[in-house]
Design a protein around this motif. Structure first.
Motif, PDB file in Angstrom:
ATOM      1  N   ALA A   1     -72.951 -46.329-115.384  1.00  0.00           N
ATOM      2  CA  ALA A   1     -72.809 -46.175-113.877  1.00  0.00           C
ATOM      3  C   ALA A   1     -71.750 -45.461-113.700  1.00  0.00           C
ATOM      4  O   ALA A   1     -71.832 -44.619-112.662  1.00  0.00           O
ATOM      5  N   ILE A   2     -70.478 -45.391-114.104  1.00  0.00           N
ATOM      6  CA  ILE A   2     -69.299 -44.529-113.886  1.00  0.00           C
ATOM      7  C   ILE A   2     -69.887 -43.151-114.151  1.00  0.00           C
ATOM      8  O   ILE A   2     -69.542 -42.349-113.232  1.00  0.00           O
ATOM      9  N   ILE A   3     -70.350 -43.092-115.653  1.00  0.00           N
ATOM     10  CA  ILE A   3     -70.783 -41.624-115.874  1.00  0.00           C
ATOM     11  C   ILE A   3     -71.740 -41.084-114.861  1.00  0.00           C
ATOM     12  O   ILE A   3     -71.677 -39.972-114.500  1.00  0.00           O
ATOM     13  N   ALA A   4     -72.714 -41.945-114.481  1.00  0.00           N
ATOM     14  CA  ALA A   4     -73.793 -41.227-113.616  1.00  0.00           C
ATOM     15  C   ALA A   4     -73.084 -40.900-112.272  1.00  0.00           C
ATOM     16  O   ALA A   4     -73.485 -39.927-111.537  1.00  0.00           O
ATOM     17  N   ALA A   5     -72.171 -41.822-111.780  1.00  0.00           N
ATOM     18  CA  ALA A   5     -71.564 -41.554-110.520  1.00  0.00           C
ATOM     19  C   ALA A   5     -70.868 -40.416-110.446  1.00  0.00           C
ATOM     20  O   ALA A   5     -70.822 -39.302-109.666  1.00  0.00           O
TER      21      ALA A   5
ATOM     22  N   SER B   1     -71.287 -36.771-108.475  1.00  0.00           N
ATOM     23  CA  SER B   1     -69.944 -36.470-107.323  1.00  0.00           C
ATOM     24  C   SER B   1     -69.531 -34.761-107.927  1.00  0.00           C
ATOM     25  O   SER B   1     -69.350 -34.118-107.202  1.00  0.00           O
ATOM     26  N   ASP B   2     -69.732 -34.663-109.295  1.00  0.00           N
ATOM     27  CA  ASP B   2     -69.676 -33.228-109.773  1.00  0.00           C
ATOM     28  C   ASP B   2     -70.629 -32.359-109.383  1.00  0.00           C
ATOM     29  O   ASP B   2     -70.529 -31.178-108.973  1.00  0.00           O
ATOM     30  N   THR B   3     -71.905 -32.644-109.162  1.00  0.00           N
ATOM     31  CA  THR B   3     -72.843 -32.009-108.962  1.00  0.00           C
ATOM     32  C   THR B   3     -72.795 -31.586-107.460  1.00  0.00           C
ATOM     33  O   THR B   3     -73.436 -30.626-106.815  1.00  0.00           O
ATOM     34  N   SER B   4     -72.754 -32.484-106.762  1.00  0.00           N
ATOM     35  CA  SER B   4     -72.468 -32.557-105.034  1.00  0.00           C
ATOM     36  C   SER B   4     -71.261 -31.795-104.574  1.00  0.00           C
ATOM     37  O   SER B   4     -71.274 -31.366-103.406  1.00  0.00           O
ATOM     38  N   GLY B   5     -70.433 -31.509-105.659  1.00  0.00           N
ATOM     39  CA  GLY B   5     -69.233 -30.495-105.108  1.00  0.00           C
ATOM     40  C   GLY B   5     -68.168 -31.496-104.197  1.00  0.00           C
ATOM     41  O   GLY B   5     -67.223 -30.950-104.053  1.00  0.00           O
TER      42      GLY B   5
END
Length: 128
Positions: A106-110, A114-118
């Motif tokens: 869950a943490i890795i996915a979040a 957030s990395d792809t959304s900038g």
């Protein structure tokens, strides 16, 4: 109409009875004494019922010992306590994750979201 809290308003509960059945249908899960879960995906009526029969209580964070986070991004080698602290410190919702592997995922996915959304996450500067 949503029957659960949004990630920003999710509340934590601790199981005080031997076990509590949380959620319904395919999302139903068992959480055992001492387990902590969020109200995400759980109807308010179920939370109130579980509280009224003393199976759960509002979660009180244990501040008796300081949790130290390892350097770098979370991995499955981190302890559950460290993963939960990282998620709380970074406003990451764990949803229905209760196992170490699910919490780490869950943490890795979040973080990936957030990395792809900038938008990134509150915390240290990249590369720090």
């Amino acid at each position: 109409m949503a029957d659960h809290a949004s990630p920003s308003t999710a509340k934590l509960y601790t199981v005080t009875g031997a076990a509590a059945v949380i959620g319904s249908g395919a999302a139903q899960r068992y959480v055992y004494r001492g387990g902590v879960f969020t109200d995400e995906g759980v109807k308010p009526e179920q939370i109130e019922h579980l509280k009224s029969v003393n199976l759960i209580a509002d979660h009180v964070a244990d501040t008796s010992q300081e949790v130290t986070l390892p350097d770098g991004d979370p991995t499955e080698q981190w302890t559950v306590v460290q993963l939960r602290k990282y998620a709380a410190d970074n406003s990451i919702s764990l949803g229905s994750a209760t196992t170490k592997a699910d919490i780490a995922a869950a943490i890795i996915a979040a973080k990936a979201d957030s990395d792809t959304s900038g938008t990134g996450t509150a915390g240290g500067a990249p590369g720090a």
